[in-house]
Design a protein around this motif. Structure first.
Motif, short mmCIF file in Angstrom:
data_model
loop_
_atom_site.label_atom_id
_atom_site.label_comp_id
_atom_site.label_asym_id
_atom_site.label_seq_id
_atom_site.Cartn_x
_atom_site.Cartn_y
_atom_site.Cartn_z
N VAL A 88 -6.98 1.45 -6.92
CA VAL A 88 -7.97 0.66 -6.20
C VAL A 88 -8.28 1.33 -4.87
N LEU A 89 -7.24 1.82 -4.21
CA LEU A 89 -7.40 2.53 -2.95
C LEU A 89 -7.63 4.02 -3.22
N PRO A 90 -8.07 4.78 -2.24
CA PRO A 90 -8.26 6.23 -2.44
C PRO A 90 -6.99 6.90 -2.97
N LEU A 91 -7.17 7.85 -3.84
CA LEU A 91 -6.05 8.51 -4.49
C LEU A 91 -5.14 9.23 -3.50
N ARG A 92 -5.73 9.78 -2.45
CA ARG A 92 -4.92 10.51 -1.47
C ARG A 92 -3.95 9.57 -0.74
N ILE A 93 -4.28 8.28 -0.68
CA ILE A 93 -3.39 7.32 -0.02
C ILE A 93 -2.26 6.93 -0.96
N VAL A 94 -2.59 6.50 -2.16
CA VAL A 94 -1.56 6.00 -3.08
C VAL A 94 -0.67 7.13 -3.58
N ALA A 95 -1.13 8.37 -3.53
CA ALA A 95 -0.32 9.50 -3.99
C ALA A 95 0.55 10.08 -2.90
N ASP A 96 0.44 9.58 -1.70
CA ASP A 96 1.23 10.10 -0.59
C ASP A 96 2.73 9.87 -0.87
N ALA A 97 3.52 10.88 -0.64
CA ALA A 97 4.96 10.79 -0.94
C ALA A 97 5.64 9.70 -0.13
N ARG A 98 5.21 9.47 1.10
CA ARG A 98 5.83 8.43 1.92
C ARG A 98 5.55 7.04 1.36
N ILE A 99 4.33 6.86 0.85
CA ILE A 99 3.98 5.58 0.24
C ILE A 99 4.83 5.34 -1.00
N ARG A 100 5.02 6.37 -1.80
CA ARG A 100 5.81 6.23 -3.03
C ARG A 100 7.26 5.88 -2.73
N GLN A 101 7.78 6.36 -1.59
CA GLN A 101 9.17 6.05 -1.24
C GLN A 101 9.32 4.62 -0.73
N VAL A 102 8.32 4.12 -0.02
CA VAL A 102 8.41 2.78 0.58
C VAL A 102 8.09 1.69 -0.44
N LEU A 103 7.31 2.00 -1.44
CA LEU A 103 6.80 1.00 -2.38
C LEU A 103 7.88 0.14 -3.04
N PRO A 104 8.99 0.71 -3.55
CA PRO A 104 10.02 -0.16 -4.15
C PRO A 104 10.61 -1.16 -3.16
N TRP A 105 10.80 -0.75 -1.93
CA TRP A 105 11.35 -1.66 -0.91
C TRP A 105 10.35 -2.75 -0.56
N LEU A 106 9.08 -2.42 -0.59
CA LEU A 106 8.06 -3.43 -0.33
C LEU A 106 8.09 -4.52 -1.40
N GLY A 107 8.24 -4.11 -2.64
CA GLY A 107 8.32 -5.09 -3.73
C GLY A 107 9.54 -5.98 -3.60
N LYS A 108 10.70 -5.40 -3.26
CA LYS A 108 11.92 -6.20 -3.10
C LYS A 108 11.81 -7.17 -1.94
N ALA A 109 11.26 -6.71 -0.82
CA ALA A 109 11.10 -7.58 0.34
C ALA A 109 10.15 -8.73 0.04
N SER A 110 9.12 -8.47 -0.75
CA SER A 110 8.15 -9.52 -1.09
C SER A 110 8.81 -10.62 -1.91
N TYR A 111 9.58 -10.23 -2.89
CA TYR A 111 10.25 -11.24 -3.70
C TYR A 111 11.33 -11.98 -2.91
N LEU A 112 11.96 -11.30 -1.96
CA LEU A 112 12.94 -11.96 -1.10
C LEU A 112 12.26 -13.03 -0.24
#
Length: 289
Positions: A51-75
């Motif tokens: 949905v967002l630009p590919l250069r954003i979602v493919a960024d390595a830093r985003i990929r590393q933070v994404l699992p923690w974002l999901g866990k924090a959301s469910y918490l």
């Protein structure tokens, strides 16, 4: 010739046998390509459709933070369902669905239905939270707005006033109603409509009108009341139980300061109007033992 005949006869048989055999095809290795992030994938798998630009979602830093974002959301969602206060519940649910919406938006191949669902729940809970904040801290009903503007606006905020009113009870006296008894520690009251008679010892009396308070000295000093206060029929007033209000003031310093200003202003008014008798005033101002 015989040999040729034999040979010629044998050839069709050998052709039939060959047709009856299963032909084995050696499987060809599937070609691989290297997509985003350097991880090989098979050709034919779904292509990136962010949905967002590919250069954003493919960024390595985003990929590393994404699992923690999901866990924090469910918490946050889990914590919200544990709340007994509805406003806190709405706030935590809004925070949780904000995280889930962001989690889906940052996927290379996001799932559209969970994304839309999270987005809808985010705005529903955020909207309800804002309405509750407005009603709880900023919006007053018609009656409360009148009381606030006439008696409390100069000394406390709307939020503090709503907290104060939540501790009290608004009543209408159907007949003569005693709200303060002489010799007892009184609750605090303010007259909104009508009047009250204050009866001291030796038959001395005076009257409190609209905006006047009863039990304010005993509330501050803890001393027994020096007079009996009786509401006239049809009078409307707010009364605050002393112990409950004092506990609330201990938790709200700003509210305590504002109420002290209201009480101080009322005492000055009564002194200027000579409402009290000197001996009764001295008795009530004496510190409680």
């Amino acid at each position: 010739a015989a040999a040729g005949a034999v040979g010629g006869a044998a050839m069709p048989g050998s052709g039939a046998a060959a047709l009856g055999q299963t032909r084995r095809v050696r499987p060809q290795p599937q070609r691989r390509c290297r997509p985003l992030g350097g991880t090989p994938k098979l050709l034919g798998a779904s292509e990136p459709d962010p949905v967002l630009p590919l250069r954003i979602v493919a960024d390595a830093r985003i990929r590393q933070v994404l699992p923690w974002l999901g866990k924090a959301s469910y918490l946050a969602l889990f914590g919200g369902f544990l709340m007994t206060d509805v406003l806190l519940l709405r706030c935590l649910l809004a925070a949780g669905y904000t995280g889930l919406t962001s989690y889906h938006l940052l996927q290379v191949r996001p799932l559209r239905i969970p994304l839309v669902g999270s987005w809808i729940f985010l705005w529903v809970n955020a909207g309800m939270a804002m309405l509750m904040v407005r009603d709880r801290y900023f919006l007053l009903g018609e009656d409360d707005a009148k009381v606030y503007s006439e008696h409390f606006e100069a000394t406390m905020s709307v939020a503090d006033f709503k907290t104060l009113m939540a501790q009290g009870e608004t009543r209408v006296a159907a007949e003569q109603e005693v709200i303060v008894k002489r010799g007892e520690v009184a609750d605090l009251a303010i007259i909104l409509e009508g009047s009250a008679e204050v009866r001291f010892d030796r038959g001395r009396t005076t009257t409190i009108g609209v905006g006047g308070m009863a039990g304010e000295i005993g509330f501050v000093s803890g001393s027994p009341a020096s007079a009996t206060v009786t509401m006239a029929p049809g009078s409307r007033y707010v009364i605050w139980p002393r112990e409950g209000l004092r506990r609330a003031l201990a938790e709200e310093p700003a509210l305590e300061k504002g109420l002290q200003l209201v009480i101080g202003r009322e005492l000055m008014r009564k002194l200027a109007a000579d409402v009290w008798f000197n001996d009764a005033l001295k008795q009530e101002l004496a510190p409680a033992e």
